[in-house]
Design a protein around this motif. Structure first.
Motif, short mmCIF file in Angstrom:
data_model
loop_
_atom_site.label_atom_id
_atom_site.label_comp_id
_atom_site.label_asym_id
_atom_site.label_seq_id
_atom_site.Cartn_x
_atom_site.Cartn_y
_atom_site.Cartn_z
N VAL A 75 0.86 -1.18 0.00
CA VAL A 75 0.00 0.00 0.00
C VAL A 75 0.89 1.24 0.00
N PRO A 76 0.81 2.10 -1.02
CA PRO A 76 1.67 3.28 -1.07
C PRO A 76 1.28 4.31 0.00
N ALA A 77 2.19 5.23 0.27
CA ALA A 77 1.94 6.27 1.26
C ALA A 77 0.79 7.16 0.79
N GLY A 78 -0.02 7.60 1.73
CA GLY A 78 -1.16 8.45 1.41
C GLY A 78 -2.45 7.69 1.24
N VAL A 79 -2.38 6.37 1.23
CA VAL A 79 -3.57 5.54 1.10
C VAL A 79 -3.91 4.98 2.48
N ASN A 80 -5.15 5.18 2.91
CA ASN A 80 -5.59 4.70 4.22
C ASN A 80 -6.34 3.39 4.07
N VAL A 81 -6.00 2.43 4.94
CA VAL A 81 -6.65 1.13 4.95
C VAL A 81 -7.33 0.93 6.29
N THR A 123 -11.88 -1.22 3.80
CA THR A 123 -12.09 0.08 3.16
C THR A 123 -10.74 0.68 2.82
N ILE A 124 -10.60 1.11 1.58
CA ILE A 124 -9.36 1.73 1.11
C ILE A 124 -9.73 3.09 0.54
N GLU A 125 -9.02 4.13 1.02
CA GLU A 125 -9.35 5.48 0.56
C GLU A 125 -8.10 6.33 0.41
N LYS A 126 -8.19 7.24 -0.54
CA LYS A 126 -7.14 8.24 -0.78
C LYS A 126 -7.83 9.50 -1.27
N GLY A 127 -7.78 10.53 -0.47
CA GLY A 127 -8.45 11.77 -0.83
C GLY A 127 -9.96 11.57 -0.90
N ASN A 143 -6.69 -4.60 -6.63
CA ASN A 143 -7.38 -3.75 -7.61
C ASN A 143 -7.93 -2.48 -6.95
N MET A 144 -8.37 -2.59 -5.69
CA MET A 144 -8.87 -1.41 -4.99
C MET A 144 -7.74 -0.43 -4.72
N VAL A 145 -6.57 -0.92 -4.32
CA VAL A 145 -5.42 -0.05 -4.06
C VAL A 145 -5.00 0.65 -5.35
N LYS A 146 -4.93 -0.10 -6.45
CA LYS A 146 -4.57 0.50 -7.74
C LYS A 146 -5.63 1.50 -8.20
N GLY A 147 -6.89 1.20 -7.92
CA GLY A 147 -7.98 2.08 -8.33
C GLY A 147 -7.94 3.43 -7.65
N PRO A 180 -12.33 4.73 -10.16
CA PRO A 180 -11.41 3.94 -9.35
C PRO A 180 -11.87 2.49 -9.19
N ASP A 181 -13.12 2.19 -9.52
CA ASP A 181 -13.69 0.85 -9.36
C ASP A 181 -13.55 0.08 -10.68
N LYS A 182 -12.68 -0.93 -10.69
CA LYS A 182 -12.42 -1.71 -11.91
C LYS A 182 -13.66 -2.44 -12.40
N GLN A 183 -14.42 -3.00 -11.49
CA GLN A 183 -15.61 -3.76 -11.86
C GLN A 183 -16.65 -2.87 -12.50
N LEU A 184 -16.82 -1.66 -11.98
CA LEU A 184 -17.80 -0.72 -12.52
C LEU A 184 -17.44 -0.31 -13.95
N VAL A 185 -16.17 -0.03 -14.20
CA VAL A 185 -15.73 0.35 -15.54
C VAL A 185 -15.94 -0.79 -16.53
#
Length: 184
Positions: A11-17, A25-29, A79-83, A140-145
């Protein structure tokens, strides 16, 4: 042992898990994705290494269903982290004379040679852009796209003789030769 499942998700910096019971739940901004994993898989957040680790019970390592859930859970979290960091994009192309796509408010209107235009409501969380005959989907949601792109493409699949229809921009249509008269 699942080759995919045993790898930790970096998980990169700035991403909250946040993991609450089975809800991850994964969020960034302003981007936020959540997912409820299967009870067979345990998901843990290691804040010192900044990685998410998925495990299954040691006595279930030979069970195919458990290994499948394990790998799938890890892939969905990846996929959520990448999204939330990069996002997902798909582009579709409308091919045909007089066929086009327009965005009217929260509806995608497709003119695909039918007697009436096809109207599709745009799902929440998905950004749709239309430029001439190219439709661009971002989220950001791969499944939705992927699901909305498949829904658009299903309205008029590309046909093999003239290549008319809705296709992905990177898709190659295998063309067929038309009928010919032999022996005149």
């Amino acid at each position: 042992m699942s080759r995919v499942g045993k790898k930790p998700v970096a998980v990169p910096a700035g991403v909250n898990v946040t993991i609450n019971n089975r809800a991850v739940t994964i969020e960034k901004g302003d981007k936020k994705l959540s997912f409820t994993h299967r009870p067979e898989v345990a998901v843990e957040w290691d804040s010192t290494k900044r990685e998410v680790v998925c495990t299954i019970p040691e006595n279930r390592m030979r069970d195919q269903a458990y290994k499948a859930y394990w790998g799938t859970t890890r892939s969905l979290i990846q996929n959520m982290v990448k999204g939330v960091t990069k996002g997902y994009e798909k582009k579709l192309e409308v091919v045909g004379v007089g066929w086009n796509a327009n965005l009217q408010g929260n509806k995608l209107v497709l003119n695909l040679g039918y007697s009436k235009p096809v109207e599709l409501p745009v799902p929440a969380g998905l950004k749709v852009g239309v430029e001439r005959q190219i439709i661009t989907l971002n989220s950001p949601d791969k499944q939705l796209v992927g699901q909305f792109a498949a829904t658009i493409r299903a309205k008029r699949k590309p046909e093999p003789y003239n290549g008319k229809g809705v296709k992905y921009t990177d898709e190659q249509i295998i063309r067929k030769e038309g009928k010919t008269v032999v022996g005149r």
